[in-house]
Design a protein around this motif. Structure first.
Motif, PDB file in Angstrom:
ATOM      1  N   PRO A   1       0.818  -1.225   0.000  1.00  0.00           N
ATOM      2  CA  PRO A   1       0.000   0.000   0.000  1.00  0.00           C
ATOM      3  C   PRO A   1       0.847   1.268   0.000  1.00  0.00           C
ATOM      4  CG  PRO A   1      -0.843  -1.602   1.578  1.00  0.00           C
ATOM      5  CD  PRO A   1       0.480  -2.125   1.120  1.00  0.00           C
ATOM      6  N   MET A   2       0.630   2.110  -0.980  1.00  0.00           N
ATOM      7  CA  MET A   2       1.345   3.380  -1.075  1.00  0.00           C
ATOM      8  C   MET A   2       0.571   4.455  -0.322  1.00  0.00           C
ATOM      9  SD  MET A   2       4.240   3.135  -2.617  1.00  0.00           S
ATOM     10  CE  MET A   2       4.586   4.779  -3.238  1.00  0.00           C
ATOM     11  N   SER A   3       0.448   4.254   0.965  1.00  0.00           N
ATOM     12  CA  SER A   3      -0.315   5.165   1.810  1.00  0.00           C
ATOM     13  C   SER A   3       0.117   4.962   3.246  1.00  0.00           C
ATOM     14  CB  SER A   3      -1.814   4.882   1.661  1.00  0.00           C
ATOM     15  OG  SER A   3      -2.578   5.666   2.549  1.00  0.00           O
ATOM     16  N   CYS A   4      -0.073   5.982   4.054  1.00  0.00           N
ATOM     17  CA  CYS A   4       0.302   5.916   5.468  1.00  0.00           C
ATOM     18  C   CYS A   4      -0.950   6.108   6.326  1.00  0.00           C
ATOM     19  CB  CYS A   4       1.323   7.008   5.793  1.00  0.00           C
ATOM     20  SG  CYS A   4       1.871   7.001   7.510  1.00  0.00           S
ATOM     21  N   PRO A   5      -1.366   5.082   7.089  1.00  0.00           N
ATOM     22  CA  PRO A   5      -2.583   5.197   7.902  1.00  0.00           C
ATOM     23  C   PRO A   5      -2.373   5.821   9.270  1.00  0.00           C
ATOM     24  CG  PRO A   5      -1.719   2.975   8.078  1.00  0.00           C
ATOM     25  CD  PRO A   5      -0.782   3.729   7.149  1.00  0.00           C
ATOM     26  N   TYR A   6      -1.151   6.273   9.577  1.00  0.00           N
ATOM     27  CA  TYR A   6      -0.857   6.775  10.920  1.00  0.00           C
ATOM     28  C   TYR A   6      -1.766   7.927  11.327  1.00  0.00           C
ATOM     29  CZ  TYR A   6       3.706   4.344  10.535  1.00  0.00           C
ATOM     30  OH  TYR A   6       4.703   3.422  10.387  1.00  0.00           O
ATOM     31  N   THR A   7      -2.055   8.833  10.397  1.00  0.00           N
ATOM     32  CA  THR A   7      -2.802  10.042  10.735  1.00  0.00           C
ATOM     33  C   THR A   7      -4.134   9.715  11.377  1.00  0.00           C
ATOM     34  OG1 THR A   7      -1.754  11.336   8.988  1.00  0.00           O
ATOM     35  CG2 THR A   7      -3.871  12.124   9.785  1.00  0.00           C
ATOM     36  N   PHE A   8      -4.903   8.807  10.777  1.00  0.00           N
ATOM     37  CA  PHE A   8      -6.221   8.529  11.342  1.00  0.00           C
ATOM     38  C   PHE A   8      -6.182   7.448  12.420  1.00  0.00           C
ATOM     39  CE2 PHE A   8      -5.971   5.971   7.435  1.00  0.00           C
ATOM     40  CZ  PHE A   8      -6.466   4.729   7.807  1.00  0.00           C
ATOM     41  N   LEU A   9      -5.285   6.467  12.302  1.00  0.00           N
ATOM     42  CA  LEU A   9      -5.226   5.421  13.330  1.00  0.00           C
ATOM     43  C   LEU A   9      -4.758   5.976  14.673  1.00  0.00           C
ATOM     44  CD1 LEU A   9      -3.739   2.366  11.367  1.00  0.00           C
ATOM     45  CD2 LEU A   9      -6.133   2.812  11.965  1.00  0.00           C
ATOM     46  N   GLU A  10      -3.743   6.838  14.649  1.00  0.00           N
ATOM     47  CA  GLU A  10      -3.267   7.430  15.900  1.00  0.00           C
ATOM     48  C   GLU A  10      -4.303   8.366  16.504  1.00  0.00           C
ATOM     49  OE1 GLU A  10      -0.315   7.283  17.909  1.00  0.00           O
ATOM     50  OE2 GLU A  10      -0.230   5.375  16.859  1.00  0.00           O
ATOM     51  N   ALA A  11      -4.980   9.152  15.666  1.00  0.00           N
ATOM     52  CA  ALA A  11      -5.971  10.099  16.180  1.00  0.00           C
ATOM     53  C   ALA A  11      -7.131   9.381  16.850  1.00  0.00           C
ATOM     54  CB  ALA A  11      -6.480  10.989  15.047  1.00  0.00           C
ATOM     55  N   MET A  12      -7.461   8.182  16.400  1.00  0.00           N
ATOM     56  CA  MET A  12      -8.563   7.430  17.000  1.00  0.00           C
ATOM     57  C   MET A  12      -8.159   6.759  18.305  1.00  0.00           C
ATOM     58  SD  MET A  12     -10.625   5.702  13.796  1.00  0.00           S
ATOM     59  CE  MET A  12      -9.275   4.670  13.219  1.00  0.00           C
ATOM     60  N   SER A  13      -6.872   6.620  18.554  1.00  0.00           N
ATOM     61  CA  SER A  13      -6.400   5.838  19.694  1.00  0.00           C
ATOM     62  C   SER A  13      -6.280   6.671  20.965  1.00  0.00           C
ATOM     63  CB  SER A  13      -5.042   5.216  19.361  1.00  0.00           C
ATOM     64  OG  SER A  13      -4.003   6.173  19.520  1.00  0.00           O
ATOM     65  N   ASP A  14      -5.948   5.984  22.066  1.00  0.00           N
ATOM     66  CA  ASP A  14      -5.743   6.690  23.325  1.00  0.00           C
ATOM     67  C   ASP A  14      -4.329   7.240  23.455  1.00  0.00           C
ATOM     68  OD1 ASP A  14      -4.529   4.240  23.621  1.00  0.00           O
ATOM     69  OD2 ASP A  14      -5.672   3.622  25.376  1.00  0.00           O
ATOM     70  N   ASN A  15      -3.554   7.196  22.394  1.00  0.00           N
ATOM     71  CA  ASN A  15      -2.276   7.914  22.361  1.00  0.00           C
ATOM     72  C   ASN A  15      -2.485   9.412  22.159  1.00  0.00           C
ATOM     73  OD1 ASN A  15      -0.819   5.553  22.610  1.00  0.00           O
ATOM     74  ND2 ASN A  15      -0.425   5.338  20.416  1.00  0.00           N
ATOM     75  N   THR A  16      -3.687   9.790  21.777  1.00  0.00           N
ATOM     76  CA  THR A  16      -3.988  11.160  21.365  1.00  0.00           C
ATOM     77  C   THR A  16      -4.878  11.855  22.387  1.00  0.00           C
ATOM     78  OG1 THR A  16      -3.810  10.521  19.043  1.00  0.00           O
ATOM     79  CG2 THR A  16      -5.005  12.534  19.502  1.00  0.00           C
TER      80      THR A  16
END
Length: 495
Positions: free
Chosen positions: A48-63
């Motif tokens: 996959p030529m994409s980075c899911p960090y932006t939305f996965l991290e924002a949904m988590s309790d790391n944020t």
């Protein structure tokens, strides 16, 4: 069930092609994939030529909310409240969906070409990579856009379309397989791919950018951990041993001279722990510094600080970077490469190298499997070793991790962790200790979200003076199918 088309255009040539470009070509003018070298080249696109960090991290309790009301965007707010964003770019859910199915299209094209060529040892290796890549992309899709695997409901839970054939016409219709069907098909591809898996040795290939045997086993361990088949997790992680030297040396990482060197080193192919890496277009770090909902110095310390260390000592994890003096705290692991396309205007594209599989995650998955197979003494020894490699001043002979310490620190976990399988209070405490270790190691890399889903964890997101709560079994744990796919007819998830 209504069938729909999930691709924007057909991918049949080496390299990306727009729909207009493709339709302007006569069929006989297409590139033929008729050699081992062309198949090898094609497989560069099977990730996959994409980075899911932006939305996965924002949904988590790391944020959390950094309370800077001058910052923020609609996208950041939507992700933080577990809703689908509206943008379609490489950092968005829609972009990641398209990128995964694009990678699958490349893998399918390679498999079709391989079947038409005379069998050779190299082609068997390439077929293995294609199968593992196809399985991986579907695994990521089903874990974002479907409920977490539960054998009690998987046969009725909606999954994602599993695509195994090359699109030979412009309009191709698909249905959503069930979660069980998707997992069965992933497993079939995974096991078939592992049969002939090996490391790439051809002249121009960079092995750690391709699925090999080590990365394939790490994938298998993650897959079976999600399914709760812990004996198989132990089987596929057995090469590590009890105290491997091939996990990340955080003492060394923390002593690297500069932040620039550390961020460049973290995802480097020279690091033995990194098993599979990928370079993807992304503006993750650039958007992160302008997000209101991010990690902060305070939240970073709550996750990584001395108080979180069961051994009571300081971790080697470096203090975060305060990006743009806005208290958006980012661990020094995201290294940007900017490709300039217009030197005069100074414009171009940002790329990041991301880690898809590592020995660090594999080792923690192994420890969790030890816990769930009631090998607690082994799990305790290995968890102490792992934490010790991250602890400043750790002394193996005197810094002993005990069951009493685990129970004292994580004893309430049985009320927090609710996977589909049962756990004793002791197992739950150990599993939380492992999950927190993984959370620290892989912060900013999206992995925490999958543990939140797998364990049905509650997430509290502060928003000003109020709190938005993702309760257990909340339907928002399943990302909504992208708008452009729903508009084409694919059944959306219930919200």
């Amino acid at each position: 069930m209504k069938k729909i088309k999930i691709f924007a255009c057909v991918l049949t040539m080496v390299g990306f092609a727009s729909c207009d470009d493709y339709l302007s070509e006569v069929p006989d003018n297409r590139t033929l994939i008729d050699s081992e070298d062309k198949v090898s080249e094609l497989l560069v696109g099977a990730y996959p030529m994409s980075c899911p960090y932006t939305f996965l991290e924002a949904m988590s309790d790391n944020t959390t909310d950094n309370m800077n009301t001058s910052l923020g965007s609609q996208e950041n707010t939507l992700y933080y409240t577990w809703e689908l964003g509206k943008l379609v770019n490489t950092d968005s859910p829609s972009g990641y969906w398209d990128a995964c199915y694009g990678a699958i299209a490349y893998a399918n094209q390679a498999l079709e070409a391989i079947d038409a060529l005379e069998d050779t040892p190299r082609l068997r290796l390439l077929k293995s990579e294609a199968l593992l890549s196809r399985a991986y992309a579907h695994f990521m899709l089903v874990n974002v856009w479907a409920k977490n695997y539960d054998p009690n409901t998987a046969s009725s839970d909606l999954g994602v379309p599993y695509v195994k054939a090359v699109e030979s016409s412009l309009i191709v219709n698909y249905t959503r397989n069930t979660v069980q069907e998707v997992y069965d098909l992933i497993e079939a591809d995974l096991l078939e791919g592992l049969k002939n898996a090996g490391e790439r040795t051809d002249k121009n290939a960079k092995p750690k950018y391709h699925f090999g045997l080590a990365a394939g086993k790490a994938f298998a361990a993650r897959f079976y951990l999600t399914k709760g088949e812990f004996d198989k997790v132990l089987e596929y992680s057995s090469d590590l041993g009890s105290k491997p030297r091939i996990i990340r040396d955080w003492k060394f990482e923390s002593k690297i001279a500069s932040v620039e060197e550390q961020t460049r080193d973290y995802s480097g192919v020279q690091r033995e722990t990194n098993l599979l890496v990928s370079t993807v277009p992304s503006a993750y770090m650039r958007t992160f510094m302008f997000d209101r909902y991010s990690s902060t110095s305070l939240s970073f310390n709550e996750i990584m600080g001395r108080a979180t260390n069961p051994l009571g000592k300081k971790f080697y994890y470096d203090a975060p970077l305060n990006v743009g003096n806005r208290d958006n705290a980012l661990a020094p692991k995201v290294n940007e490469y900017f490709k300039t396309t217009n030197p005069t205007a100074g414009t171009g594209f940002a790329f990041y190298r991301v880690i898809l599989f590592s020995n660090d995650e594999l080792y923690l998955n192994r420890i969790e499997a030890l816990v769930m197979t009631n090998r607690l003494d082994e799990a305790l020894s290995e968890l102490e070793y792992f934490i010790g490699t991250r602890t400043d001043g750790y002394v193996a002979g005197t810094d002993k991790l005990t069951k009493a310490m685990i129970m004292s620190k994580y004893g309430t976990a049985s009320s927090e962790f609710s996977p589909f399988y049962s756990m004793t209070d002791e197992q739950a405490a150990f599993v939380k200790a492992i999950a927190e270790a993984k959370r620290r190691d892989l912060i900013h890399e999206g992995n925490r979200w999958f543990d939140i889903k797998r364990f049905n964890l509650v997430v509290n997101h502060k928003m000003g003076l109020s709190t938005e709560v993702l309760v257990k079994d909340d339907l928002r744990r399943v990302m909504q199918i992208p708008d452009h796919v729903v508009a084409a007819g694919l059944k959306p998830n219930v919200r």
